[in-house]
Design a protein around this motif. Structure first.
Motif, PDB file in Angstrom:
ATOM      1  N   VAL A   8      11.912  22.707 -66.348  1.00  0.00           N
ATOM      2  CA  VAL A   8      12.201  23.294 -67.657  1.00  0.00           C
ATOM      3  C   VAL A   8      10.950  23.140 -68.520  1.00  0.00           C
ATOM      4  N   ILE A   9      10.418  24.271 -68.991  1.00  0.00           N
ATOM      5  CA  ILE A   9       9.194  24.250 -69.786  1.00  0.00           C
ATOM      6  C   ILE A   9       9.528  24.650 -71.227  1.00  0.00           C
ATOM      7  N   GLY A  10       9.243  23.761 -72.163  1.00  0.00           N
ATOM      8  CA  GLY A  10       9.571  24.010 -73.578  1.00  0.00           C
ATOM      9  C   GLY A  10      10.855  23.290 -73.920  1.00  0.00           C
ATOM     10  N   LEU A  11      10.704  22.175 -74.650  1.00  0.00           N
ATOM     11  CA  LEU A  11      11.874  21.332 -74.921  1.00  0.00           C
ATOM     12  C   LEU A  11      12.344  21.446 -76.365  1.00  0.00           C
ATOM     13  N   GLY A  12      12.585  22.690 -76.793  1.00  0.00           N
ATOM     14  CA  GLY A  12      13.265  22.920 -78.076  1.00  0.00           C
ATOM     15  C   GLY A  12      14.750  22.637 -77.857  1.00  0.00           C
ATOM     16  N   PHE A  14      17.025  24.640 -77.011  1.00  0.00           N
ATOM     17  CA  PHE A  14      17.472  25.348 -75.815  1.00  0.00           C
ATOM     18  C   PHE A  14      17.083  24.587 -74.535  1.00  0.00           C
ATOM     19  N   GLY A  15      15.798  24.267 -74.427  1.00  0.00           N
ATOM     20  CA  GLY A  15      15.301  23.583 -73.223  1.00  0.00           C
ATOM     21  C   GLY A  15      15.974  22.230 -73.021  1.00  0.00           C
ATOM     22  N   VAL A  16      16.182  21.508 -74.123  1.00  0.00           N
ATOM     23  CA  VAL A  16      16.826  20.189 -74.037  1.00  0.00           C
ATOM     24  C   VAL A  16      18.273  20.350 -73.557  1.00  0.00           C
ATOM     25  N   ILE A  34       4.424  20.524 -74.491  1.00  0.00           N
ATOM     26  CA  ILE A  34       3.064  20.251 -74.963  1.00  0.00           C
ATOM     27  C   ILE A  34       3.091  19.102 -75.987  1.00  0.00           C
ATOM     28  N   ASP A  35       4.263  18.886 -76.559  1.00  0.00           N
ATOM     29  CA  ASP A  35       4.422  17.905 -77.638  1.00  0.00           C
ATOM     30  C   ASP A  35       4.911  16.558 -77.067  1.00  0.00           C
ATOM     31  N   GLU A  36       4.084  15.550 -77.253  1.00  0.00           N
ATOM     32  CA  GLU A  36       4.362  14.222 -76.698  1.00  0.00           C
ATOM     33  C   GLU A  36       5.721  13.664 -77.160  1.00  0.00           C
ATOM     34  N   HIS A  37       6.074  13.923 -78.432  1.00  0.00           N
ATOM     35  CA  HIS A  37       7.351  13.397 -78.955  1.00  0.00           C
ATOM     36  C   HIS A  37       8.544  13.995 -78.216  1.00  0.00           C
ATOM     37  N   LYS A  38       8.461  15.300 -77.972  1.00  0.00           N
ATOM     38  CA  LYS A  38       9.561  15.977 -77.260  1.00  0.00           C
ATOM     39  C   LYS A  38       9.712  15.385 -75.861  1.00  0.00           C
ATOM     40  N   VAL A  39       8.577  15.083 -75.257  1.00  0.00           N
ATOM     41  CA  VAL A  39       8.592  14.525 -73.892  1.00  0.00           C
ATOM     42  C   VAL A  39       9.217  13.132 -73.914  1.00  0.00           C
ATOM     43  N   GLN A  51       3.942  15.612 -70.330  1.00  0.00           N
ATOM     44  CA  GLN A  51       3.308  16.310 -71.443  1.00  0.00           C
ATOM     45  C   GLN A  51       2.078  17.054 -70.917  1.00  0.00           C
ATOM     46  N   ILE A  52       2.187  18.381 -70.882  1.00  0.00           N
ATOM     47  CA  ILE A  52       1.003  19.207 -70.571  1.00  0.00           C
ATOM     48  C   ILE A  52       1.122  20.502 -71.372  1.00  0.00           C
ATOM     49  N   ASP A  53      -0.009  21.193 -71.505  1.00  0.00           N
ATOM     50  CA  ASP A  53       0.028  22.555 -72.009  1.00  0.00           C
ATOM     51  C   ASP A  53       0.308  23.423 -70.784  1.00  0.00           C
ATOM     52  N   VAL A  73      11.851  28.914 -68.698  1.00  0.00           N
ATOM     53  CA  VAL A  73      10.859  28.896 -69.774  1.00  0.00           C
ATOM     54  C   VAL A  73      11.612  29.032 -71.099  1.00  0.00           C
ATOM     55  N   GLY A  74      11.597  27.954 -71.879  1.00  0.00           N
ATOM     56  CA  GLY A  74      12.399  27.938 -73.113  1.00  0.00           C
ATOM     57  C   GLY A  74      11.552  28.032 -74.366  1.00  0.00           C
ATOM     58  N   ILE A  75      10.505  28.873 -74.307  1.00  0.00           N
ATOM     59  CA  ILE A  75       9.612  29.004 -75.469  1.00  0.00           C
ATOM     60  C   ILE A  75       9.873  30.357 -76.139  1.00  0.00           C
ATOM     61  N   GLY A  76      10.263  30.335 -77.410  1.00  0.00           N
ATOM     62  CA  GLY A  76      10.576  31.591 -78.090  1.00  0.00           C
ATOM     63  C   GLY A  76       9.536  31.993 -79.108  1.00  0.00           C
ATOM     64  N   GLU A  77       8.998  31.019 -79.819  1.00  0.00           N
ATOM     65  CA  GLU A  77       8.115  31.338 -80.947  1.00  0.00           C
ATOM     66  C   GLU A  77       6.727  31.780 -80.499  1.00  0.00           C
ATOM     67  N   ALA A  99      13.730  33.166 -68.299  1.00  0.00           N
ATOM     68  CA  ALA A  99      12.942  32.983 -69.517  1.00  0.00           C
ATOM     69  C   ALA A  99      13.752  33.356 -70.750  1.00  0.00           C
ATOM     70  N   LYS A 100      13.549  32.575 -71.791  1.00  0.00           N
ATOM     71  CA  LYS A 100      14.222  32.842 -73.063  1.00  0.00           C
ATOM     72  C   LYS A 100      13.389  33.838 -73.873  1.00  0.00           C
ATOM     73  N   ALA A 101      14.048  34.830 -74.453  1.00  0.00           N
ATOM     74  CA  ALA A 101      13.319  35.799 -75.274  1.00  0.00           C
ATOM     75  C   ALA A 101      13.806  35.734 -76.713  1.00  0.00           C
ATOM     76  N   PRO A 121      19.399  33.793 -76.362  1.00  0.00           N
ATOM     77  CA  PRO A 121      20.462  32.874 -76.802  1.00  0.00           C
ATOM     78  C   PRO A 121      21.084  33.228 -78.144  1.00  0.00           C
ATOM     79  N   GLU A 122      20.266  33.542 -79.131  1.00  0.00           N
ATOM     80  CA  GLU A 122      20.831  33.816 -80.463  1.00  0.00           C
ATOM     81  C   GLU A 122      21.661  35.101 -80.433  1.00  0.00           C
ATOM     82  N   ARG A 123      21.082  36.165 -79.850  1.00  0.00           N
ATOM     83  CA  ARG A 123      21.792  37.445 -79.796  1.00  0.00           C
ATOM     84  C   ARG A 123      23.105  37.286 -79.013  1.00  0.00           C
TER      85      ARG A 123
HETATM   86  P1  ATP Z   1      14.712  26.297 -79.803  1.00  0.00           P
HETATM   87  O1  ATP Z   1      15.310  27.482 -80.498  1.00  0.00           O
HETATM   88  O2  ATP Z   1      15.144  26.154 -78.373  1.00  0.00           O
HETATM   89  O3  ATP Z   1      14.804  25.008 -80.580  1.00  0.00           O
HETATM   90  P2  ATP Z   1      12.262  27.394 -80.595  1.00  0.00           P
HETATM   91  O4  ATP Z   1      12.275  28.802 -80.100  1.00  0.00           O
HETATM   92  O5  ATP Z   1      12.548  27.145 -82.031  1.00  0.00           O
HETATM   93  O6  ATP Z   1      13.192  26.563 -79.647  1.00  0.00           O
HETATM   94  P3  ATP Z   1       9.676  27.193 -79.672  1.00  0.00           P
HETATM   95  O7  ATP Z   1       8.643  27.333 -80.716  1.00  0.00           O
HETATM   96  O8  ATP Z   1       9.988  28.361 -78.867  1.00  0.00           O
HETATM   97  O9  ATP Z   1      10.945  26.659 -80.332  1.00  0.00           O
HETATM   98  O10 ATP Z   1       9.225  26.000 -78.737  1.00  0.00           O
HETATM   99  C1  ATP Z   1      10.053  25.386 -77.823  1.00  0.00           C
HETATM  100  C2  ATP Z   1       9.263  24.227 -77.235  1.00  0.00           C
HETATM  101  O11 ATP Z   1       8.214  24.721 -76.402  1.00  0.00           O
HETATM  102  C3  ATP Z   1       8.636  23.319 -78.279  1.00  0.00           C
HETATM  103  O12 ATP Z   1       9.077  22.000 -78.081  1.00  0.00           O
HETATM  104  C4  ATP Z   1       7.145  23.463 -78.016  1.00  0.00           C
HETATM  105  O13 ATP Z   1       6.433  22.243 -78.238  1.00  0.00           O
HETATM  106  C5  ATP Z   1       7.092  23.880 -76.549  1.00  0.00           C
HETATM  107  N1  ATP Z   1       5.861  24.605 -76.195  1.00  0.00           N
HETATM  108  C6  ATP Z   1       5.254  25.587 -76.903  1.00  0.00           C
HETATM  109  N2  ATP Z   1       4.144  25.992 -76.284  1.00  0.00           N
HETATM  110  C7  ATP Z   1       4.032  25.251 -75.146  1.00  0.00           C
HETATM  111  C8  ATP Z   1       3.088  25.187 -74.074  1.00  0.00           C
HETATM  112  N3  ATP Z   1       2.011  25.962 -74.054  1.00  0.00           N
HETATM  113  N4  ATP Z   1       3.294  24.304 -73.075  1.00  0.00           N
HETATM  114  C9  ATP Z   1       4.389  23.497 -73.080  1.00  0.00           C
HETATM  115  N5  ATP Z   1       5.312  23.504 -74.067  1.00  0.00           N
HETATM  116  C10 ATP Z   1       5.140  24.363 -75.079  1.00  0.00           C
END
Ligand code: ATP
Length: 224
Positions: A8-12, A14-16, A34-39, A51-53, A73-77, A99-101, A121-123
């Motif tokens: 699972v990549i991206g621990l927002g 959704f990912g959590v 990528i964020d150490e705290h989330k990890v 924790q990696i990019d 892949v749980g990265i939306g922003e 992948a989350k869109a 997810p939101e829609r």
């Molecule tokens: P949610 O709605 O699930 O809370 P979000 O869409 O608001 O998520 P995003 O900005 O999509 O939040 O980021 C989700 C997670 O992906 C964050 O914890 C972010 O640190 C992580 N993330 C973003 N870019 C990368 C990357 N390049 N590698 C790894 N993790 C990443």
């Protein structure tokens, strides 16, 4: 259930949530952010947390990502990160990518570059809630495809003592009742046509959403 390996990549949120559910169901999860705290926050729940990019191809390869059968892949922003990571996973021949869109455009790109499943997810939650609270009878539903749903319909007072055959779901609406769940959660699979309905029973039926909706409207009128 066979234990599977997920990444699972991206621990927002959704990912959590995906990670905790998979772990709760006995699977193995490598959680990446990528964020150490989330990890750190997920480290007691996930099998491994790193924790990696994830746009860094070398870092992904070092984790042996290609050995995982399913990546989420749980990265939306950060669109660029979401797209690049999906592309890298595809190149590494990960068997399945979900992948989350954030919106339809994002979803289209993810599908084009090879994501096997794209979710909104939101829609989808909004649509789901709207369908559930906007209906008098609908208890739950599952989208099998755009054309077919499995829906759970509550039997209301006015319909109790009817027999299944009285509903004529197949002839009138092209639907099939696959099971009935009673108040005690007993499930009668393939119920007989002469089975009598009771208030509080739940009909589990399969059919086209429009037809099921029409059926509910007709029953609404009949039982009033
Ligand atoms: P949610 O709605 O699930 O809370 P979000 O869409 O608001 O998520 P995003 O900005 O999509 O939040 O980021 C989700 C997670 O992906 C964050 O914890 C972010 O640190 C992580 N993330 C973003 N870019 C990368 C990357 N390049 N590698 C790894 N993790 C990443």
């Amino acid at each position: 259930m066979k234990r599977k390996q997920f990444v699972v990549i991206g621990l927002g949120r959704f990912g959590v949530s995906v990670t905790k559910t998979l772990i709760g169901n006995g699977h193995e999860v490598l959680a990446i952010d990528i964020d150490e705290h989330k990890v750190q926050e997920i480290s007691t729940d996930a099998s491994y947390a790193v924790q990696i990019d994830a746009t860094d191809e070398v870092a992904l390869e070092q984790l042996g990502i290609h050995k995982y059968s399913h990546a989420i892949v749980g990265i939306g922003e950060d669109l660029q990160a979401s797209i690049l990571i999906t592309l890298l996973l595809k190149e590494m021949e990960v068997e399945k990518i979900t992948a989350k869109a954030k919106d339809e455009h994002h979803g289209k790109v993810l599908t084009k570059i090879g994501a096997d499943q794209v979710i909104f997810p939101e829609r989808d939650m909004g649509r789901r809630l709207g369908n559930l609270i906007g209906s008098n009878h609908l208890v739950d539903y599952l989208e099998l495809s755009d054309d077919y749903h499995v829906e759970e319909i509550l039997v209301q007072k006015g319909m109790s003592h009817w027999k299944i055959e009285d509903l004529e779901v197949n002839r009138k609406y092209g639907c099939t009742i696959v099971a009935i769940k009673d108040r005690k959660q007993n499930i009668d699979i393939s119920p007989k046509q002469d089975r009598v309905l009771r208030e509080g029973d739940i009909l589990i039926l399969i059919g086209k959403p429009k037809s099921i909706q029409k059926m509910q409207k007709d029953y609404d009128k009949t039982v009033k």
